[in-house]
Every structure is written in C-alpha cells, then in structure tokens.
Design a protein around this motif. Sequence first.
Motif, short mmCIF file in Angstrom:
data_model
loop_
_atom_site.label_atom_id
_atom_site.label_comp_id
_atom_site.label_asym_id
_atom_site.label_seq_id
_atom_site.Cartn_x
_atom_site.Cartn_y
_atom_site.Cartn_z
N GLY A 37 34.15 55.23 36.09
CA GLY A 37 33.76 54.45 37.28
C GLY A 37 34.40 53.37 37.64
N PHE A 38 34.52 52.75 38.96
CA PHE A 38 35.11 51.72 39.38
C PHE A 38 34.75 51.41 40.75
N ASP A 39 34.96 50.06 41.12
CA ASP A 39 34.63 49.37 42.46
C ASP A 39 36.07 49.52 43.31
N ILE A 40 36.94 48.84 42.49
CA ILE A 40 38.53 48.64 43.37
C ILE A 40 39.51 49.43 42.32
N ALA A 41 40.25 50.24 42.78
CA ALA A 41 41.52 50.46 41.77
C ALA A 41 42.85 50.02 42.61
N ILE A 42 43.62 49.54 41.82
CA ILE A 42 44.90 48.89 42.23
C ILE A 42 45.92 49.50 41.43
N VAL A 43 46.47 50.44 42.17
CA VAL A 43 47.59 51.41 41.42
C VAL A 43 48.88 51.60 42.39
N ARG A 62 42.08 51.97 52.02
CA ARG A 62 43.73 51.60 51.57
C ARG A 62 44.08 50.21 52.06
N TYR A 63 44.65 49.37 50.98
CA TYR A 63 45.10 48.21 51.27
C TYR A 63 46.36 47.78 50.48
N ALA A 177 45.56 49.34 46.78
CA ALA A 177 44.34 49.29 46.47
C ALA A 177 43.59 50.19 47.34
N GLY A 178 42.20 50.45 46.63
CA GLY A 178 41.40 51.45 47.39
C GLY A 178 39.99 51.21 46.85
#
Length: 213
Positions: A37-43, A62-63, A177-178
């Motif tokens: 689980g996560f809130d924001i992923a930066i990949v 998406r950002y 990020a998303g």
Amino acid sequence: SALKEVAPQFERASGHKVLLDFANIAALRKRIGAGEGFDIAIVSPKLIEELLQQGTIAAGTRYNIGRTGLAVVTRKGAARPDIGSADAFKRALLGAKLVGHSATGESGIGFLSVLDRLGITNEMKPTIRPAANLTNSVAAGEVDFGVSGIGAAISNPKLDYVGPVPAPVQAYVNLAAGISAKATEPQAARALLKYLSDPAVVQIMKAKGLEPY
C-alpha cells in the motif's frame, strides 16, 4: 534530498505528516506489484502510465515531479577526474581502471546511453562495474569513480561530488508521481502534489538537483 527538504515545510504548512520511503524504481515496481500500500508513488513516467492502465494509480492524478541529470562522484579525498568537457569526460572514462554505476536504477540505464553518445560503449564494457550499492562501491575504492543521479550525488555525505556529466552528452532520469487508487489519505496526497508545484518549492528542488521538465 529534494523531498527531505520540502516535506517538513509541507508538514508545517498543512498539518499533515509525511512518511518517506526511498528505493530505486525497479524495487518500487516489485513492491507495488506485490500489493504494497501507498498514497503517492514517485517513479518513472513510463511506470506511472503502466500503473494508470492497471488501475493501481487513480485516473487524473499523474504529476510530473522533475528530472535529474547524471553526475560523477569519487571516494572522499580521491583524485577528481577532469569532466570539464565531453572530450575530457571521454578521456577520463577511457583512462579509468573501473567505473561504477547503478546496477538496477534508472541512472545506470542513463549512463549506458551516455557511453553510446560518446561512442565508447564497446571500449568501456571491460571497465564498467554495475553495483547494487554504488555508494559503498565508490567509498570502498572498488572503482575509480562512479556515475549517479545529480540529486543523490550532491547530498551524499560519504562521497565527493565532482560535478554533472557534460551537457552535450548528459542523460536525465525523469520522475513522475501518481496517487494510489486505494490511497488512505487521497486529499492529503493531492495537497502534497499541489505543494510541489509552488514556485518557491520548485526552486528548492532545483537546488537539490531536481529540475522541472
């Protein structure tokens, strides 16, 4: 280093608590795929698009975070290679006994593309060393110098930062990020991503080696 700098500022401004967990993109892909689980992923932007298609990342979240170039690092106190131009960097690479790069990170892929641009891929094959932990490899003197992302390089207390790869052959690691479709704090996540686009915050991130793209 950029997030470590701005996250506490966001916490003070918003009242939210940010928990940061760092890993390279290959490792994060595995963890997300395993259902962590996560809130924001930066990949990478490519992985964000894959996760959007899978429904793991919520639509419309998406950002673009920024991009970081590649830089050269050495062991503390070691001789610094001349990387003042593309030709000088090429000579430094060809003259080194061993050059380290990330075995699984995006910066390692970028470094291989730099060798292609310089036209020395075949010559360098015997002397490049992929490392699971580049910091340890460089700090231990296992390689003459290493090539890492600028953001990681300038903030690494264990190594000396020599400088960025020369602009004509520079390669970049793009980050996007998303927000998770199953985020427990989606509104706080949106607030953080909005905060990262504030002009003052962007300047802080640029100083840490993460520039807009």
